[in-house]
Design an enzyme around this catalytic site. Structure first.
Site, PDB file in Angstrom:
ATOM      1  N   HIS A  54       0.854  -1.182   0.000  1.00  0.00           N
ATOM      2  CA  HIS A  54       0.000   0.000   0.000  1.00  0.00           C
ATOM      3  C   HIS A  54       0.895   1.238   0.000  1.00  0.00           C
ATOM      4  O   HIS A  54       2.054   1.190   0.436  1.00  0.00           O
ATOM      5  CB  HIS A  54      -0.891   0.023   1.231  1.00  0.00           C
ATOM      6  N   GLU A  56       0.960   3.818   1.867  1.00  0.00           N
ATOM      7  CA  GLU A  56       1.434   4.198   3.197  1.00  0.00           C
ATOM      8  C   GLU A  56       2.629   3.351   3.619  1.00  0.00           C
ATOM      9  O   GLU A  56       3.633   3.868   4.106  1.00  0.00           O
ATOM     10  CB  GLU A  56       0.333   4.031   4.246  1.00  0.00           C
ATOM     11  N   CYS A  84      -6.125   1.867   5.852  1.00  0.00           N
ATOM     12  CA  CYS A  84      -6.794   0.620   6.225  1.00  0.00           C
ATOM     13  C   CYS A  84      -6.239   0.113   7.564  1.00  0.00           C
ATOM     14  O   CYS A  84      -5.357   0.719   8.168  1.00  0.00           O
ATOM     15  CB  CYS A  84      -6.581  -0.426   5.139  1.00  0.00           C
ATOM     16  N   CYS A  87      -2.385  -0.563   7.525  1.00  0.00           N
ATOM     17  CA  CYS A  87      -1.607   0.666   7.516  1.00  0.00           C
ATOM     18  C   CYS A  87      -1.699   1.400   8.850  1.00  0.00           C
ATOM     19  O   CYS A  87      -0.718   2.012   9.280  1.00  0.00           O
ATOM     20  CB  CYS A  87      -2.050   1.552   6.359  1.00  0.00           C
TER      21      CYS A  87
END
Length: 152
Positions: A54, A56, A84, A87
């Site tokens: 992701h 992040e 999410c 993260c």
């Protein structure tokens, strides 16, 4: 020191990079206390065959490598979509001071939309959260991506 909008625009630049490679357009940058961008990333789980890729996570990894420390004390994460669950855990473990996100994620957002994982009292570190900065620009990128996929 530059404005939060400046840094969110840099995160949006990263989101456009993801879009160009066919990934969901989410981007992130990490900014240190002096206002320097020390890390960045865009979504890449499909192209990297990595469910953890992701924006992040990639930005946090980049910043940690550059700074030589997984603890990113005093740093702020700017991300174009509400983080999410995975993260959020990484954000807490990285000891970020602040998270600023653009668009809310009503289905899987775990900062404010579905839950408030970052603000739970049992964590040994607390992170300041601000949402909605340049949300319309982030939503526009996401909507264009998913509209194109529906047409294909």
């Amino acid at each position: 020191m530059r404005s939060d909008e400046f840094y969110m625009h840099r995160a949006l630049d990263r989101a456009r990079e993801a879009l160009e490679t066919g990934e969901v357009p989410v981007g992130a940058v990490v900014v240190d206390a002096a206002g320097e961008i020390v890390g960045g990333g865009c979504n890449a789980p499909v192209s990297s065959h990595d469910p953890c890729a992701h924006a992040e996570i990639r930005a946090l990894r980049d910043a940690a490598a550059r700074l030589g420390n997984y603890r990113l004390d005093g740093c702020t994460l700017f991300v174009t979509l509400e983080p999410c669950m995975m993260c959020c855990g990484a954000i807490i473990h990285a000891r970020l001071s602040r998270v600023v996100y653009a668009a809310a994620e009503p289905k899987t957002g775990m900062v404010e939309s579905r839950a408030n994982l970052i603000a739970q009292p049992w964590h040994n570190h607390h992170v300041c959260v601000e949402g909605g900065l340049l949300a319309a620009r982030s939503k526009k990128l996401l909507q264009a991506f998913f509209a194109a996929r529906r047409e294909a």
